[in-house]
Design a protein around this motif. Structure first.
Motif, PDB file in Angstrom:
ATOM      1  N   SER A  43       0.830  -1.201   0.000  1.00 43.58           N
ATOM      2  CA  SER A  43       0.000   0.000   0.000  1.00 43.58           C
ATOM      3  C   SER A  43       0.862   1.247   0.000  1.00 43.58           C
ATOM      4  N   GLU A  44       1.925   1.241   0.824  1.00 47.08           N
ATOM      5  CA  GLU A  44       2.840   2.390   0.884  1.00 47.08           C
ATOM      6  C   GLU A  44       3.533   2.599  -0.463  1.00 47.08           C
ATOM      7  N   LYS A  45       3.897   1.513  -1.112  1.00 46.73           N
ATOM      8  CA  LYS A  45       4.601   1.592  -2.410  1.00 46.73           C
ATOM      9  C   LYS A  45       3.689   2.207  -3.473  1.00 46.73           C
ATOM     10  N   ILE A  46       2.387   1.849  -3.473  1.00 48.34           N
ATOM     11  CA  ILE A  46       1.424   2.392  -4.445  1.00 48.34           C
ATOM     12  C   ILE A  46       1.246   3.878  -4.211  1.00 48.34           C
ATOM     13  N   THR A  47       1.179   4.258  -2.953  1.00 50.89           N
ATOM     14  CA  THR A  47       1.002   5.672  -2.603  1.00 50.89           C
ATOM     15  C   THR A  47       2.175   6.510  -3.086  1.00 50.89           C
ATOM     16  N   GLN A  48       3.382   6.022  -2.858  1.00 51.97           N
ATOM     17  CA  GLN A  48       4.591   6.738  -3.298  1.00 51.97           C
ATOM     18  C   GLN A  48       4.614   6.901  -4.815  1.00 51.97           C
ATOM     19  N   THR A  49       4.178   5.880  -5.540  1.00 48.86           N
ATOM     20  CA  THR A  49       4.170   5.935  -7.010  1.00 48.86           C
ATOM     21  C   THR A  49       3.194   6.992  -7.507  1.00 48.86           C
ATOM     22  N   GLU A  50       2.002   7.080  -6.889  1.00 50.51           N
ATOM     23  CA  GLU A  50       1.001   8.050  -7.286  1.00 50.51           C
ATOM     24  C   GLU A  50       1.485   9.468  -7.015  1.00 50.51           C
TER      25      GLU A  50
END
Length: 621
Positions: free
Chosen positions: A5-12
């Motif tokens: 979830s943290e990785k997806i947030t950083q990408t966005e």
């Protein structure tokens, strides 16, 4: 799950930052500096140094009008532009546009462009500039890279190479020009083929002949004397260079009027079949219409020969004999015609001398030469009769004479490869102080024989040379004769064959015999599996380069039965009870097929013609 979830947030978040950055700023916040307009180099009011390129594809006088019209047209064309300065009209006459070869004016123009002397080239069409699409595009790009760039204006197509959108159109037009040349080439080839099939041949200028009003060859007697002298001198052993020097010294002129002759010009005369009255059409052909490079026709295209097409200066037999001499000159042959000689009596009866400098003999020639002497007297079954021990002798039945190959001792061997022969050191030392030998072969017995010879012998082979007072083997080139022997013996040209020899002597006479029944085969290691056949077996080990193979008949014995070996020696070596006569000279096995001009007549004519030319030179001076 938390980590994903943290990785997806950083990408966005990263994507959003990129979107914000690429929104940019308002055009009102920027100072706009427009690019300067590029001056069109081909506009009428531009000051330009202009070169014109013109070309006509043939040097026929009828094309002169086309060439002059092009020059006049472009003089007027440049004058219509007051600010254009004509540098030069570069013109090539009689040169094809499919290649840069020999287009001297075109190449000069390109050099002047690189030297900064030209701003623009004007030519009529793409096909005048180049009919080779690769050359056309490459030259256009090279000129565009220059500083300042040089443009090419193609008048008919209205293409200017410095325009941004020109290259696609130029490529299409260049491709069409190239294909047009290809079509013309095919039409020309078809026309030539039809002419030749009808017996309509080209008759270029030729020493010894003039052409009448119909274009037919008629003898020019003054020049014919020179042709006869050239052929007779070559048949008598003179080299091409010696003949050329003779004609140069006498001040004679070639067909083109040159007074200095070369060995190459003499060779061309000697190889021209028209001197014996024949015509051979299409001796060369051109594989590529773009480079125009011709190559020798080795049945790549149809050929047509017309015998007795015109009156001959040289007899056909003399001409054929000269061709044989020429074809074998590279093997060291000089001044004599091919001849197979066979021994008529003595220990070497039926053996045929192997001529190391003649390539024209075939396997059947060796058989015919041998059979002309031995007839049916030799039979391969002679060795099969029984031999009994004589009273008082040891009974050696069941004993074998071990093969020399199984012993690690110096052996007399001969090794054949596709192009050379090598004797072992032991072989060459069998004959004291003998550097030259004669190699003979008996095709029925399958035995090679070596006897002493001299340097003067036509069939001599130098099998040894001296080094530090010691005789060592010399490698013998066999390019001329080995292909025929390989074919005769059904050998594989990729393999080497080594035969152990037997030295026999009788007082002052001695012969070294090599029976191919005692033959080993050396097969290349990298292709062993493909070359090995069922008649040979291999040893336990092999070398890095070659694998040694023995005949399968050796598998269950150390050698031949003692009595069979003794009988074999007698049958295959000493065959004539009247005496050895091992040095008897071989005789031609048949009369030569060619009836060339007799040596005495040739020499008389050479003397007469040279004296005649000397007088002409003196009178001319």
């Amino acid at each position: 799950m938390k980590e994903n979830s943290e990785k997806i947030t950083q990408t966005e978040e990263r994507k959003q930052r990129i979107r914000e950055r690429y929104k940019g700023v308002s055009i009102d916040e920027l100072d706009f500096i427009p690019a300067s307009k590029k001056e069109k180099i081909n506009r009428k009011d531009a000051a330009l140094r202009v070169a014109v390129y013109a070309r006509v594809s043939t040097d026929d006088p009828n094309q002169t009008s086309s060439y002059e019209l092009q020059k006049n047209h472009y003089n007027d064309f440049v004058r219509e532009h007051p600010n254009w300065n004509l540098v030069k009209i570069y013109a090539d006459e009689g040169i094809s546009g499919t290649s840069l070869n020999h287009r001297d004016s075109f190449i000069e123009m390109l050099h002047d462009c690189k030297a900064g002397k030209i701003d623009m080239i004007v030519t009529k069409t793409v096909s005048r500039f180049a009919r080779n699409i690769v050359d056309c595009i490459e030259i256009e790009r090279d000129l565009k890279k220059l500083s300042p760039p040089v443009g090419v204006l193609f008048e008919t197509e209205n293409i200017f190479t410095l325009d941004e959108d020109c290259e696609v159109l130029l490529s299409i037009m260049a491709m069409m020009a190239q294909e047009e040349s290809h079509t013309k080439s095919e039409i020309m080839n078809a026309s030539i083929e039809m002419r030749f099939r009808r017996g309509i041949f080209l008759t270029p200028s030729l020493l010894g002949y003039d052409r009448d009003e119909n274009g037919d060859l008629i003898i020019n007697e003054d020049e014919a004397k020179i042709v006869r002298l050239i052929f007779y001198m070559y048949l008598d052993g003179y080299t091409c260079q010696e003949i050329a020097d003779t004609l140069t010294d006498f001040g004679q002129s070639t067909k083109k009027g040159n007074t200095v002759w070369s060995a190459g010009s003499i060779l061309q005369i000697l190889q021209n079949e028209r001197h014996c009255g024949d015509v051979l059409a299409r001796k060369t052909w051109t594989p590529n219409f773009l480079d125009h490079k011709s190559k020798r026709n080795k049945q790549d295209r149809n050929q047509y020969r017309k015998r007795n097409h015109h009156e001959a200066i040289i007899s056909r037999d003399d001409f054929i004999a000269v061709q044989q001499l020429i074809s074998n000159a590279k093997y060291g042959n000089k001044g004599f015609l091919p001849e197979l000689r066979v021994i008529t009596e003595g220990i070497l009866k039926g053996y045929v001398a192997v001529n190391p400098r003649w390539a024209g003999f075939k396997p059947e020639d060796y058989y015919e030469a041998c059979d002309s002497i031995v007839g049916d007297e030799y039979s391969s079954d002679e060795t099969n009769s029984d031999v009994e021990a004589q009273s008082g002798d040891f009974d050696l039945r069941g004993y074998e004479v071990a093969r020399a190959q199984f012993f690690d001792t110096p052996k007399s061997t001969i090794t054949f490869s596709r192009n050379s022969i090598t004797f072992s050191s032991s072989s060459v030392r069998k004959f004291t102080d003998c550097l030259y030998v004669e190699l003979l072969f008996h095709p029925r017995k399958r035995i090679f024989a070596v006897r002493q010879s001299t340097k003067e012998n036509r069939s001599n082979i130098q099998w040894a040379k001296m080094r530090c007072g010691r005789k060592i083997p010399a490698k013998i080139s066999g390019t001329a004769f080995l292909p025929a022997l390989y074919k005769l013996l059904d050998w594989n040209e990729n393999c080497k064959y080594r035969i152990t020899g037997q030295f026999v002597s009788n007082g002052e006479e001695a012969v070294l015999f090599f029976d191919i029944r005692d033959m080993e085969i050396l097969i290349p290691a990298d292709s062993f599996e493909g070359l090995m056949d069922g008649s040979y077996m291999t040893p336990l080990t092999g070398g890095k380069k070659n694998v040694l193979a023995y005949p399968k008949t050796w598998a269950n014995a150390f050698g031949n039965n003692y009595y069979k070996q003794i009988q074999s020696d007698k049958v295959h070596i000493i065959t004539d009870e009247t005496g050895w006569n091992s040095m008897i000279e071989g005789k031609p096995y048949k009369e030569p097929d060619l009836h060339i001009t007799a040596a005495e007549k040739r020499r008389n004519d050479i003397a007469y013609l040279t004296e005649h030319l000397k007088r002409e030179e003196i009178n001319g001076n």
